[in-house]
Design an enzyme around this catalytic site. Structure first.
Site, mmCIF file in Angstrom:
data_model
loop_
_atom_site.group_PDB
_atom_site.id
_atom_site.type_symbol
_atom_site.label_atom_id
_atom_site.label_comp_id
_atom_site.label_asym_id
_atom_site.label_seq_id
_atom_site.Cartn_x
_atom_site.Cartn_y
_atom_site.Cartn_z
ATOM 1 N N LYS A 202 26.117 -4.079 -1.495
ATOM 2 C CA LYS A 202 27.581 -4.050 -1.660
ATOM 3 C C LYS A 202 28.247 -3.346 -0.488
ATOM 4 O O LYS A 202 29.460 -3.160 -0.471
ATOM 5 C CB LYS A 202 27.946 -3.309 -2.948
ATOM 6 C CG LYS A 202 27.354 -3.898 -4.209
ATOM 7 C CD LYS A 202 27.724 -2.998 -5.398
ATOM 8 C CE LYS A 202 26.794 -3.194 -6.567
ATOM 9 N NZ LYS A 202 26.876 -2.070 -7.514
ATOM 10 N N ARG B 87 11.253 3.856 3.372
ATOM 11 C CA ARG B 87 10.915 2.909 4.449
ATOM 12 C C ARG B 87 12.183 2.172 4.813
ATOM 13 O O ARG B 87 12.937 1.728 3.926
ATOM 14 C CB ARG B 87 9.838 1.922 4.014
ATOM 15 C CG ARG B 87 9.614 0.812 5.041
ATOM 16 C CD ARG B 87 8.415 -0.043 4.718
ATOM 17 N NE ARG B 87 7.183 0.685 4.958
ATOM 18 C CZ ARG B 87 5.964 0.145 4.872
ATOM 19 N NH1 ARG B 87 5.831 -1.127 4.560
ATOM 20 N NH2 ARG B 87 4.890 0.860 5.110
ATOM 21 N N ARG C 129 0.793 -1.221 0.000
ATOM 22 C CA ARG C 129 0.000 0.000 0.000
ATOM 23 C C ARG C 129 0.826 1.272 0.000
ATOM 24 O O ARG C 129 0.567 2.192 -0.785
ATOM 25 C CB ARG C 129 -0.904 0.075 1.245
ATOM 26 C CG ARG C 129 -2.215 -0.583 1.121
ATOM 27 C CD ARG C 129 -2.582 -1.152 2.450
ATOM 28 N NE ARG C 129 -1.598 -2.155 2.791
ATOM 29 C CZ ARG C 129 -1.665 -3.418 2.347
ATOM 30 N NH1 ARG C 129 -2.683 -3.803 1.665
ATOM 31 N NH2 ARG C 129 -0.710 -4.280 2.629
ATOM 32 N N THR C 130 1.778 1.362 0.905
ATOM 33 C CA THR C 130 2.464 2.646 1.080
ATOM 34 C C THR C 130 3.220 3.003 -0.185
ATOM 35 O O THR C 130 3.104 4.130 -0.704
ATOM 36 C CB THR C 130 3.418 2.568 2.288
ATOM 37 O OG1 THR C 130 2.686 2.059 3.401
ATOM 38 C CG2 THR C 130 3.992 3.927 2.614
ATOM 39 N N HIS D 67 5.026 5.980 11.480
ATOM 40 C CA HIS D 67 4.507 5.790 10.110
ATOM 41 C C HIS D 67 3.551 6.965 9.867
ATOM 42 O O HIS D 67 2.332 6.796 9.804
ATOM 43 C CB HIS D 67 3.796 4.440 10.027
ATOM 44 C CG HIS D 67 3.520 3.949 8.631
ATOM 45 N ND1 HIS D 67 3.673 4.729 7.497
ATOM 46 C CD2 HIS D 67 3.070 2.736 8.193
ATOM 47 C CE1 HIS D 67 3.344 4.009 6.431
ATOM 48 N NE2 HIS D 67 2.974 2.800 6.832
#
Ligand code: CP
Length: 301
Positions: A80, A101, A51-52, A129
């Site tokens: 890396k 995120r 969703r986000t 959030h």
């Protein structure tokens, strides 16, 4: 100039929160605009999301902006050994804003301190959030007609659930009453209970779901956050503590709405989906308009 990043819901005043909700209503009425023409937004997802990420990207696409980024950090140079510092400095060379995120609490704040372009926190560990919180507020306002004086039951993983932590802080502006419903292992952390006490927000705690939300305006259910557990045996013990079923809603208030940030696992029986009190899919749709408003605000458009 004030850093326009959105890292925590506490970065916004009550007036700014209401401004976002007002803007979101404008975008809901007219979601296809050209205000991001010529702009590039980066979406850096170091943790999974449906969703986000997709609602931020849809928000940008509908505003005629362009998207760069990754949905899986394993395809980025972080595998890396590139540091978050260097990743942010690089991407800020390419994009006008960064939606990120990250599993580490505080990662978004750190990014905002080193980035020359605004950072939007799309979730940092169990911490915050804020874009979810703004869409939750928008959903509450749309369904209740007000944000003031509401009784809100928060259910499930109140320990690791970042959405409930952000929501408590945002609702502090609107005179709420909370009931926290969680198994002992997943109780609301002390810091948020202290926050409630400091802001004179009444709250109760219980471990039982059935019969404990008949006086509620909002029933906000959360998933047990498997990815945050260090002990998988503990997860197995608590993962199916609650499942909301239709018959449990028989005595609930007519205005009750059931919210869930999603994804859902077993917390809400699919039979509830057809109950008019179920609002979680509309809630997710609201996210697109709210995220259009957030991008518009952080870019000062
Ligand atoms: N609500 C939410 O954050 O969903 P995703 O993890 O799918 O983005």
């Amino acid at each position: 100039m004030k850093n326009r990043s959105l890292v925590s819901i506490t970065d916004y005043t009550k007036e700014e929160i209401l401004e976002i909700l007002h803007l979101a209503a404008d975008f809901e009425a007219n979601p296809n605009q050209k205000i991001l023409k010529g702009r590039v937004i980066a979406t850096l997802f170091f943790e999974p999301s449906t969703r986000t990420r997709l609602s931020f990207e849809t928000a940008v696409n509908r505003l005629r902006g362009r998207i760069v980024g990754f949905s899986d950090a394993m395809t980025s140079s972080s595998v890396k050994g590139e540091s978050l510092h260097d990743t942010i400095r690089m991407v800020a060379n390419y994009a006008d804003a960064i939606v990120m995120r990250h599993p580490l609490e505080g990662a978004a704040r750190y990014a905002s301190e080193i980035s020359p372009v605004p950072i939007v926190n799309a979730g940092d560990g169990a911490n915050q959030h804020p874009s979810q919180t703004l869409l939750d507020l928008y959903s509450i306002l749309k369904t209740q007609g007000t944000l003031e004086n509401l009784k809100i039951c928060l259910v499930g993983d109140l320990k690791y659930g970042r959405t409930v932590h952000s929501l408590i802080m945002a609702m502090a502006h609107f005179n709420p009453t909370f009931r926290f419903i969680a198994p002992d292992e997943l109780k609301m952390p002390d810091e948020y209970k202290l926050f409630c006490k400091k802001h004179n927000i009444p709250y109760e705690e219980t471990t039982e779901l059935a019969g404990n939300f008949d006086d509620a305006d909002i029933l906000y259910i959360t998933r047990v956050q498997k990815e945050r557990f260090l002990d998988m045996l503990e997860f197995e013990r608590v993962k199916n503590t609650y499942t909301l079923k239709n018959d449990m809603l028989a005595n609930s208030k007519p205005n009750l709405k059931i919210l869930h940030p999603l994804p859902r696992v077993n917390e809400i029986d699919p039979d509830v989906d057809i109950n008019p009190k179920a609002y979680y899919f509309q809630q997710a749709q609201n996210g697109m308009y709210v995220r259009q408003a957030i991008i518009s605000k952080v870019l000062n458009l």
